[in-house]
Design a protein around this motif. Structure first.
Motif, PDB file in Angstrom:
ATOM      1  N   PRO A 227      31.683  41.592  32.496  1.00 20.56           N
ATOM      2  CA  PRO A 227      30.228  41.699  32.342  1.00 20.56           C
ATOM      3  C   PRO A 227      29.675  42.991  32.936  1.00 20.56           C
ATOM      4  O   PRO A 227      30.335  43.680  33.728  1.00 20.56           O
ATOM      5  CB  PRO A 227      29.706  40.486  33.109  1.00 20.56           C
ATOM      6  CG  PRO A 227      30.731  40.267  34.170  1.00 20.56           C
ATOM      7  CD  PRO A 227      32.049  40.616  33.541  1.00 20.56           C
ATOM      8  N   GLY A 228      28.435  43.299  32.572  1.00 20.37           N
ATOM      9  CA  GLY A 228      27.816  44.553  32.985  1.00 20.37           C
ATOM     10  C   GLY A 228      27.558  44.689  34.464  1.00 20.37           C
ATOM     11  O   GLY A 228      27.401  45.796  34.971  1.00 20.37           O
ATOM     12  N   GLY A 229      27.520  43.579  35.190  1.00 23.14           N
ATOM     13  CA  GLY A 229      27.216  43.647  36.616  1.00 23.14           C
ATOM     14  C   GLY A 229      28.382  44.076  37.483  1.00 23.14           C
ATOM     15  O   GLY A 229      28.203  44.346  38.677  1.00 23.14           O
ATOM     16  N   VAL A 230      29.596  44.127  36.933  1.00 22.44           N
ATOM     17  CA  VAL A 230      30.765  44.505  37.733  1.00 22.44           C
ATOM     18  C   VAL A 230      30.695  45.992  38.070  1.00 22.44           C
ATOM     19  O   VAL A 230      30.691  46.842  37.186  1.00 22.44           O
ATOM     20  CB  VAL A 230      32.076  44.190  36.990  1.00 22.44           C
ATOM     21  CG1 VAL A 230      33.271  44.748  37.757  1.00 22.44           C
ATOM     22  CG2 VAL A 230      32.232  42.693  36.815  1.00 22.44           C
ATOM     23  N   SER A 231      30.639  46.286  39.358  1.00 21.98           N
ATOM     24  CA  SER A 231      30.526  47.674  39.800  1.00 21.98           C
ATOM     25  C   SER A 231      31.819  48.192  40.411  1.00 21.98           C
ATOM     26  O   SER A 231      31.956  49.395  40.637  1.00 21.98           O
ATOM     27  CB  SER A 231      29.391  47.814  40.818  1.00 21.98           C
ATOM     28  OG  SER A 231      29.617  46.975  41.940  1.00 21.98           O
ATOM     29  N   ALA A 232      32.758  47.281  40.706  1.00 22.81           N
ATOM     30  CA  ALA A 232      34.004  47.720  41.340  1.00 22.81           C
ATOM     31  C   ALA A 232      35.162  46.825  40.919  1.00 22.81           C
ATOM     32  O   ALA A 232      35.053  45.604  40.932  1.00 22.81           O
ATOM     33  CB  ALA A 232      33.864  47.707  42.858  1.00 22.81           C
ATOM     34  N   ILE A 233      36.234  47.475  40.516  1.00 25.66           N
ATOM     35  CA  ILE A 233      37.497  46.788  40.253  1.00 25.66           C
ATOM     36  C   ILE A 233      38.547  47.490  41.080  1.00 25.66           C
ATOM     37  O   ILE A 233      38.697  48.713  40.991  1.00 25.66           O
ATOM     38  CB  ILE A 233      37.862  46.826  38.753  1.00 25.66           C
ATOM     39  CG1 ILE A 233      36.944  45.885  37.969  1.00 25.66           C
ATOM     40  CG2 ILE A 233      39.316  46.441  38.539  1.00 25.66           C
ATOM     41  CD1 ILE A 233      37.258  45.800  36.496  1.00 25.66           C
ATOM     42  N   SER A 234      39.239  46.755  41.905  1.00 26.46           N
ATOM     43  CA  SER A 234      40.168  47.378  42.838  1.00 26.46           C
ATOM     44  C   SER A 234      41.529  47.651  42.194  1.00 26.46           C
ATOM     45  O   SER A 234      41.828  47.214  41.089  1.00 26.46           O
ATOM     46  CB  SER A 234      40.343  46.489  44.072  1.00 26.46           C
ATOM     47  OG  SER A 234      39.156  46.426  44.812  1.00 26.46           O
ATOM     48  N   GLU A 235      42.308  48.355  42.930  1.00 29.26           N
ATOM     49  CA  GLU A 235      43.622  48.792  42.476  1.00 29.26           C
ATOM     50  C   GLU A 235      44.502  47.618  42.049  1.00 29.26           C
ATOM     51  O   GLU A 235      44.532  46.583  42.699  1.00 29.26           O
ATOM     52  CB  GLU A 235      44.301  49.558  43.614  1.00 29.26           C
ATOM     53  CG  GLU A 235      45.602  50.222  43.227  1.00 29.26           C
ATOM     54  CD  GLU A 235      46.201  50.980  44.404  1.00 29.26           C
ATOM     55  OE1 GLU A 235      47.081  51.800  44.161  1.00 29.26           O
ATOM     56  OE2 GLU A 235      45.771  50.725  45.544  1.00 29.26           O
ATOM     57  N   TYR A 236      45.187  47.768  40.922  1.00 29.88           N
ATOM     58  CA  TYR A 236      46.151  46.801  40.409  1.00 29.88           C
ATOM     59  C   TYR A 236      45.523  45.467  39.995  1.00 29.88           C
ATOM     60  O   TYR A 236      46.205  44.449  39.955  1.00 29.88           O
ATOM     61  CB  TYR A 236      47.263  46.525  41.426  1.00 29.88           C
ATOM     62  CG  TYR A 236      48.017  47.745  41.858  1.00 29.88           C
ATOM     63  CD1 TYR A 236      48.634  48.567  40.909  1.00 29.88           C
ATOM     64  CD2 TYR A 236      48.130  48.090  43.204  1.00 29.88           C
ATOM     65  CE1 TYR A 236      49.342  49.705  41.301  1.00 29.88           C
ATOM     66  CE2 TYR A 236      48.825  49.224  43.599  1.00 29.88           C
ATOM     67  CZ  TYR A 236      49.435  50.032  42.640  1.00 29.88           C
ATOM     68  OH  TYR A 236      50.118  51.147  43.022  1.00 29.88           O
TER      69      TYR A 236
END
Length: 268
Positions: A227-236
């Motif tokens: 979704p559009g609200g995700v501002s961070a996805i971490s490594e792996y």
């Protein structure tokens, strides 16, 4: 003059221009709690939206609580009464229950353990319910880990704000996950890693953070919707998901997330 008059008479003075009624507050609390044989006294989270800011209210300074029928199984109630510049009352009800299954317990974050509960129904479904953050766990040490070879469905009910570290790691037969619709903000480290049965994932719109390796080695995963609200996805986050071909990004996803994912997947 009114303030001076109040001071002389040792009365409390409240400026009515700055009085806020609790009926306009956002009040969040779990709707069911485990029977313990003692008083069950959940403390609601109360947020007041004013002048573009979210203000958190605190018990004893901003409100006080009175409970009734809160020991035995059944419907309990809580009366929330405003203090200081917060006025009015709000009454909430919640259920106190003892599951038919013997496989249940609490799993809230430290200090609020009783606010989140888990139940395994003996027929493949594991349910997490309550209010607030789940606890974090070490690998293979969640209290329901012994059901990993029997569980095929996980239900995380609305009210849960964070899925704890290693919560459902190595649950290889789970082919369906029901997420909260509005409350979930964070998916923790390796929360769903090593799941071999999931084919599609739709992350709830309320989520803003997906932690490191949250879906690591989900070897059957083919499509993810973010979704559009995700501002961070971490490594792996999706590392070793070898069948993952498509990641669908909803409008509003940050450029950071887009660029991160575009390095390894087809992004739409």
């Amino acid at each position: 003059y009114a303030r001076e008059f109040a001071d002389v008479n040792e009365w409390a003075y409240v400026d009515v221009a700055n009085v806020y009624h609790l009926e306009n507050a956002d009040i969040r609390m779990g709707n069911r709690y485990l029977y313990t044989g003692q008083e069950v006294t959940p403390v609601p989270q109360i947020i007041y939206h004013m002048d573009g800011n979210d203000v958190t209210l605190y018990p004893e300074s901003d409100f006080k609580l009175e409970y009734s029928n809160n020991i035995e199984c059944g419907t309990a109630s809580i009366m929330i009464m405003g203090l200081g510049c917060y006025t009015g009352n709000r009454e909430l009800t919640y259920d106190i229950f003892q599951p038919a299954s013997n496989d249940y317990g609490t799993c809230g974050a430290e200090g609020n353990e009783g606010d989140v509960i888990w139940i395994y129904d003996g027929d493949g479904t594991l349910t997490i319910s309550g209010m607030g953050e789940m606890a974090d766990f070490e690998q293979d040490e969640s209290p329901w880990y012994k059901f990993r070879t029997k569980t095929t469905k996980i239900i995380i009910e609305d009210g849960i704000t964070s899925i704890g570290r290693y919560s459902f790691c190595n649950f290889g037969l789970v082919d369906k996950i029901i997420y909260p619709k509005d409350s979930l903000k964070h998916i923790g480290y390796r929360a769903f890693a090593y799941n071999g049965a999931l084919h599609n994932i739709t992350i709830p719109e309320s989520v803003t953070m997906i932690d490191t390796a949250a879906y690591y080695a989900c070897c059957a995963l083919e499509e993810v919707r973010i979704p559009g609200g995700v501002s961070a996805i971490s490594e792996y986050t999706f590392w070793a998901c070898y069948e993952l071909k498509n990641i669908v990004l909803e409008e509003g996803v940050s450029d950071y997330v887009k660029n991160y994912l575009a390095a390894g997947y087809e992004v739409y």
